[in-house]
Scaffold this active site. Sequence first.
Site, short mmCIF file in Angstrom:
data_model
loop_
_atom_site.label_atom_id
_atom_site.label_comp_id
_atom_site.label_asym_id
_atom_site.label_seq_id
_atom_site.Cartn_x
_atom_site.Cartn_y
_atom_site.Cartn_z
N ASP A 7 0.84 -1.19 0.00
CA ASP A 7 0.00 0.00 0.00
C ASP A 7 0.88 1.24 0.00
OD1 ASP A 7 -2.34 1.65 0.35
OD2 ASP A 7 -1.94 1.68 2.51
N ASP A 9 -0.32 4.95 0.96
CA ASP A 9 -0.58 5.94 2.01
C ASP A 9 -0.51 5.30 3.39
OD1 ASP A 9 -1.08 7.88 0.01
OD2 ASP A 9 -3.07 7.02 -0.27
N ASP A 133 -2.01 -0.70 5.86
CA ASP A 133 -2.45 -0.20 7.18
C ASP A 133 -3.95 -0.35 7.36
OD1 ASP A 133 -2.58 2.05 5.13
OD2 ASP A 133 -3.75 2.90 6.77
#
Length: 174
Positions: A7, A9, A133
């Site tokens: 990922d 961000d 996240d």
Amino acid sequence: MKRIAIDMDEVMADFNKKHLALFNADYGEALTVEDLHGKKLRELRPNLVNEIRGYLKDPGYFRDLEVIQDAQEVIKELHETYEVYIATAAMHFPSSFTAKYEWLQEHFPFLNDQHFVFCGDKSVIKADYLIDDNVYQLERFTGKGILYTAPHNVHEERFTRVNHWQDVRDYFLK
């Protein structure tokens, strides 16, 4: 060769630092990353959800995020042993495509841009591992989910956790 999807961000790019700086400047507050412990900014200020999400609609918002410490070095090392893909849920903010693409090209020029996946639901990603996240993305992913620590997910215990890029290196390269 095993495949790792990563990922962007809050895993590669420091999303919270800029988000908090803009919010604090606009609303005269002094919120810190520590204030986000177990929450997202919109949960702390539910009366300002539209304004908080509005920052992310700026086409340039994602272009100048700082790279999270050691991400470049460790991803470059992973790239030597694994097939590395970047999977970012850009469909949440379609105006972010160009900024995210340019950011990846600038900070990760060693990655093949044909391995940049701009999507919504990451369950479509065919990889052995997903470092993310967002618990929602890991819940739907069919490979091994690796939770990258972010303020909002500190209470989550269902996934293998990495707290920083040195943990990622230890997990995949030792």
